[in-house]
Design a protein around this motif. Sequence first.
Motif, PDB file in Angstrom:
ATOM      1  N   ARG A 121       0.806  -1.224   0.000  1.00 41.16           N
ATOM      2  CA  ARG A 121       0.000   0.000   0.000  1.00 41.16           C
ATOM      3  C   ARG A 121       0.840   1.276   0.000  1.00 41.16           C
ATOM      4  N   SER A 122       2.090   1.175   0.449  1.00 40.24           N
ATOM      5  CA  SER A 122       2.987   2.329   0.486  1.00 40.24           C
ATOM      6  C   SER A 122       3.875   2.428  -0.744  1.00 40.24           C
ATOM      7  N   GLY A 123       3.747   1.478  -1.659  1.00 42.80           N
ATOM      8  CA  GLY A 123       4.544   1.515  -2.879  1.00 42.80           C
ATOM      9  C   GLY A 123       5.871   0.786  -2.780  1.00 42.80           C
ATOM     10  N   VAL A 124       6.075   0.022  -1.700  1.00 45.83           N
ATOM     11  CA  VAL A 124       7.310  -0.730  -1.528  1.00 45.83           C
ATOM     12  C   VAL A 124       7.177  -2.076  -2.243  1.00 45.83           C
ATOM     13  N   LEU A 125       8.178  -2.427  -3.014  1.00 43.19           N
ATOM     14  CA  LEU A 125       8.147  -3.648  -3.816  1.00 43.19           C
ATOM     15  C   LEU A 125       8.003  -4.888  -2.944  1.00 43.19           C
ATOM     16  N   ARG A 126       7.048  -5.757  -3.303  1.00 39.22           N
ATOM     17  CA  ARG A 126       6.820  -7.027  -2.614  1.00 39.22           C
ATOM     18  C   ARG A 126       7.211  -8.212  -3.490  1.00 39.22           C
ATOM     19  N   ALA A 127       6.966  -8.111  -4.811  1.00 38.43           N
ATOM     20  CA  ALA A 127       7.302  -9.217  -5.714  1.00 38.43           C
ATOM     21  C   ALA A 127       7.523  -8.668  -7.114  1.00 38.43           C
ATOM     22  N   LEU A 128       8.420  -9.322  -7.833  1.00 39.74           N
ATOM     23  CA  LEU A 128       8.729  -8.927  -9.209  1.00 39.74           C
ATOM     24  C   LEU A 128       9.078 -10.182  -9.988  1.00 39.74           C
ATOM     25  N   LEU A 129       8.528 -10.289 -11.204  1.00 34.92           N
ATOM     26  CA  LEU A 129       8.840 -11.421 -12.077  1.00 34.92           C
ATOM     27  C   LEU A 129       8.996 -10.904 -13.499  1.00 34.92           C
ATOM     28  N   ARG A 130      10.117 -11.236 -14.111  1.00 37.16           N
ATOM     29  CA  ARG A 130      10.374 -10.878 -15.508  1.00 37.16           C
ATOM     30  C   ARG A 130      10.341 -12.154 -16.326  1.00 37.16           C
ATOM     31  N   ALA A 131       9.473 -12.188 -17.321  1.00 31.90           N
ATOM     32  CA  ALA A 131       9.358 -13.369 -18.184  1.00 31.90           C
ATOM     33  C   ALA A 131      10.641 -13.559 -18.973  1.00 31.90           C
ATOM     34  N   ASP A 132      10.918 -14.804 -19.324  1.00 33.24           N
ATOM     35  CA  ASP A 132      12.049 -15.089 -20.204  1.00 33.24           C
ATOM     36  C   ASP A 132      11.878 -14.280 -21.482  1.00 33.24           C
ATOM     37  N   GLY A 133      12.917 -13.572 -21.858  1.00 34.45           N
ATOM     38  CA  GLY A 133      12.887 -12.804 -23.091  1.00 34.45           C
ATOM     39  C   GLY A 133      12.252 -11.427 -22.987  1.00 34.45           C
ATOM     40  N   ALA A 134      11.723 -11.064 -21.823  1.00 35.85           N
ATOM     41  CA  ALA A 134      11.140  -9.727 -21.672  1.00 35.85           C
ATOM     42  C   ALA A 134      12.257  -8.692 -21.675  1.00 35.85           C
ATOM     43  N   GLY A 135      11.990  -7.559 -22.272  1.00 32.78           N
ATOM     44  CA  GLY A 135      12.982  -6.492 -22.345  1.00 32.78           C
ATOM     45  C   GLY A 135      13.390  -6.005 -20.960  1.00 32.78           C
ATOM     46  N   PRO A 136      14.622  -5.560 -20.817  1.00 29.40           N
ATOM     47  CA  PRO A 136      15.081  -5.091 -19.516  1.00 29.40           C
ATOM     48  C   PRO A 136      14.305  -3.866 -19.004  1.00 29.40           C
ATOM     49  N   HIS A 137      13.793  -3.062 -19.914  1.00 32.54           N
ATOM     50  CA  HIS A 137      13.021  -1.877 -19.522  1.00 32.54           C
ATOM     51  C   HIS A 137      11.689  -2.232 -18.872  1.00 32.54           C
ATOM     52  N   THR A 138      11.210  -3.458 -19.103  1.00 32.18           N
ATOM     53  CA  THR A 138       9.904  -3.836 -18.573  1.00 32.18           C
ATOM     54  C   THR A 138       9.913  -3.939 -17.050  1.00 32.18           C
TER      55      THR A 138
END
Length: 160
Positions: A57-74
């Motif tokens: 709720r405060s905007g602090v990262l809880r989870a992140l997943l980058r798909a195989d082949g997804a651009g680094p900017h994503t």
Amino acid sequence: MRRLLLACLLFTPLPGATQGLVSERNISASLAAEAVAAAVEACAGRGFRVSAAVVDRSGVLRALLRADGAGPHTVASARAKAYTAASMRANTTQILETVRTNPAAARLPDIEGFLVVGGGIAIRAGEEVVGAIGVGGAPGGHLDDQCAEAGIERIRDRLG
């Protein structure tokens, strides 16, 4: 006179300051992980390689997943969309429309860390925002929104 005003401001209790502790509900790490996995899966099923981020709720990262082949900017895109949705307690597509139609909101995209494009959705437990999800990398904000919604749908029954 300035010192008196400053002293008054410093020692005047704020509304609600006498409560002591504040309790807030936030999305758990396990629900956040499930939501990002579901969002990435939903986009992969449509041929889009994306990243998904969930913040509390405060905007602090809880989870992140980058798909195989997804651009680094994503990665940064997903995180910023989630942060924007959590900060504003609204979906980024709605915020974008407000920026386009309300001159008083025109400077919102200038706020550090904000990304005002589709793909960020507030996660609610009832009416209370407990976090937000952001998806970046699909060819359009409306598609990022759809994948983010899939992430929320996966955990919806446990947000009560």
